[in-house]
Design an enzyme around this catalytic site. Structure first.
Site, short mmCIF file in Angstrom:
data_model
loop_
_atom_site.label_atom_id
_atom_site.label_comp_id
_atom_site.label_asym_id
_atom_site.label_seq_id
_atom_site.Cartn_x
_atom_site.Cartn_y
_atom_site.Cartn_z
N CYS A 221 0.84 -1.20 0.00
CA CYS A 221 0.00 0.00 0.00
C CYS A 221 0.87 1.26 0.00
O CYS A 221 0.58 2.23 -0.69
CB CYS A 221 -0.92 -0.01 1.22
SG CYS A 221 -2.00 1.41 1.31
N CYS B 60 -4.28 -1.87 5.72
CA CYS B 60 -3.95 -0.49 5.44
C CYS B 60 -5.16 0.25 4.84
O CYS B 60 -5.62 -0.07 3.75
CB CYS B 60 -2.80 -0.51 4.44
SG CYS B 60 -2.45 1.00 3.64
#
Length: 395
Positions: free
Chosen positions: A100, A200
Site C-alpha cells: 500500500c 492499510c
C-alpha cells in the site's frame, strides 16, 4: 512557502504531522484516501472510512487547512486486493501494508499531490528521512523512528530514491505519548483515538471471509508431523559450493512421504499461513499446534506441536533478482558480493544478524540463528544501524 499534501487518515499520527508542518512554515493541504467500498467484510459496525474521513475533516477545520477526499478504491482493488487474492491462491502470504505504501500512498496518491502543485507528500509514519551526499549527488536515507516501540520503517522498505525525495515524516523524531500530548493540547478530536488495526486504510477485515469472496472453501485434511520425524534428522550434507548449501537451507521441506497423523479438517489450505496457530480448531494436543507447511495443490496443512517444532525453523531465505529492492541503490551488491546486515522478516520482530549473499540468479539472506516461520510472499528488510538499506519478497 513549500506546499505539502498530508495523507490525513483520521488518526492521531497524521493529525499531528499536519500541525507540525504548519509550525515549520509549510503550506499544508489535507487529503483523505478512500480505498474501500465493500463494508460486507469489515467487522461489525466499524465502517471505518466514514468515521475516519469525518475525523480527518474536523482536524483540517481545526488547523484551518484545505481538505478533500480522493477515491482510490479502484486502484486499491487492482494493485492491492487483487494481488492479495493471487498470492493467497498460490499459497503465499502477502503484506498489503508494505504494498500500500509503495503502490498507493507514495505512487497513486503522490501523483495526485504533485498535480495539486505539492513539493512533498507527508504521512504520519514513525520513521525519519536522512539526506547525505555521495559523489556530489544527494542520496536519501530511510531511518528508523525514534520511538522503538512504534518504528514503522519496515512498512516503507519498498520505497525508491524518487519516492523518498518527495516524502516527509514529521513525527519520526517523536514518541507516541509525545504525539498524543500534542494532539491533546490542540484539542484535536483524534487525540485519544485508538490506533487503527487491520488492513492499510480498510480497517478491520475478517480475513477468512474476505478471502472467501474469491477463494472458494474446499475441505482438506490437517496432518500433524512429529518433531522427531525422519525429515528433521538431516545428516551432514556435502555441497559443492555455498550457493547449493544456501539453497538447501532455504528450501521448503516436502512432507508428502512423512508418516504424519490426520488430526482434523480445514476449509482450504490457501486460508492458512506458516507459523499460524489460531483457526486450526484441533484440540487434545499437549502443546499448541502450529502450521509448518501448506500444500495448496493437494490442499493439505502440515502442523507440528509447540513453538520450537523444528518444522518452523530455517536459517536462510531466497529472493529472486527481480524482487530484490535497494533503497540505497549506491550500496547494491554485485554477483558474488556479500554484506553483513541486521534483518527482520516481519514487522516488530527484533533485528537479527544476517549476511546477504548475492548470486547471478538472486540473493540469499543467511541468518546467524534459525528463524521461525519464514513465509513466502512476506518482506525481509535489511538495515545498517538505524537505516533501512533495502528489502525483498521472500520466495
Amino acid at each position: 512557502m513549500k506546499r505539502v499534501v498530508v495523507g490525513l487518515s483520521g488518526g492521531v499520527d497524521s493529525s499531528v504531522a499536519a500541525y507540525l508542518l504548519q509550525e515549520q512554515g509549510y503550506e499544508v493541504i489535507g487529503l483523505f484516501m478512500k480505498n474501500w467500498h465493500d463494508d460486507s467484510v469489515t467487522i461489525s459496525n466499524e465502517c471505518p472510512w466514514l468515521e475516519d474521513s469525518n475525523d480527518a475533516l474536523l482536524v483540517a477545520e481545526k488547523l484551518g487547512i484545505p481538505f478533500q477526499t480522493v477515491d482510490l478504491s479502484e486502484e486499491y482493488k487492482e494493485k492491492i486486493v487483487d494481488y492479495m487474492f493471487k498470492e493467497y491462491e498460490q499459497g503465499r502470504t502477502p503484506n498489503p501494508d508494505v504494498l500500500c505504501n509503495r503502490e498507493i500512498k507514495f505512487d497513486v496518491f503522490m501523483k495526485i499531490a504533485m498535480s495539486l502543485g505539492a513539493d512533498y507528500v507527508a504521512t504520519g509514519h514513525y520513521c525519519r528521512k536522512g539526506i547525505i551526499e555521495n559523489n556530489g549527488e544527494e542520496v536519501y536515507q530511510l531511518l528508523a523512528g525514534k520511538d522503538d516501540n512504534k518504528d514503522q520503517s519496515y512498512f516503507l522498505c519498498q520505497l525508491s530514491q524518487e519516492q523518498l525525495s518527495k516524502a516527509l515524516f514529521p513525527i519520526g523524531e517523536l514518541t507516541k505519548p509525545e504525539v498524543r500530548e500534542i494532539a491533546a493540547k490542540l484539542d484535536l478530536i483524534t487525540a485519544e483515538k485508538k490506533d487503527s488495526q487491520g488492513l492499510c486504510f480498510i480497517g478491520k477485515v475478517r480475513l477468512p471471509e474476505f478471502l472467501q469472496q474469491k477463494l472458494q472453501p474446499k475441505e482438506g485434511i490437517i496432518i500433524e508431523v512429529s518433531s522427531d520425524a525422519d525429515i528433521f534428522n538431516e545428516t551432514t550434507m556435502k555441497f559443492s559450493n555455498e550457493e547449493e548449501a544456501f539453497a538447501f537451507e532455504s528450501r521448503n521441506r516436502d512432507y508428502t512421504n512423512e508418516r504424519g497423523k490426520v488430526v482434523g479438517k480445514h476449509q482450504g489450505a490457501h486460508y492458512f499461513t506458516k507459523g499460524q496457530r489460531k483457526g486450526l480448531n484441533v484440540g487434545g494436543t499437549k502443546e499448541a499446534l502450529f502450521v509448518i507447511e501448506t500444500d495448496v495443490e493437494k490442499n493439505i496443512i502440515y502442523t507440528g506441536q509447540g513453538s520450537s517444532h523444528p518444522g518452523l525453523y530455517k536459517k536462510a531465505l531466497f529472493i529472486k533478482n527481480e524482487e530484490v529492492h535497494w533503497i540505497r541503490e549506491d550500496l547494491s551488491l554485485q554477483p558474488n558480493e556479500t554484506m553483513e546486515v541486521m534483518a527482520r522478516i516481519r514487522y516488530r520482530q527484533p533485528l537479527q544478524k544476517a549476511t546477504l549473499h548475492q548470486f547471478e540468479n538472486g540473493m540469499y539472506v543467511v541468518f546467524n540463528e534459525p528463524q521461525s516461520a519464514i513465509t513466502e510472499g512476506q518482506f525481509v528488510a535489511w538495515h545498517k544501524d538505524d537505516e533501512v538499506l533495502g528489502s525483498g519478497v521472500i520466495s
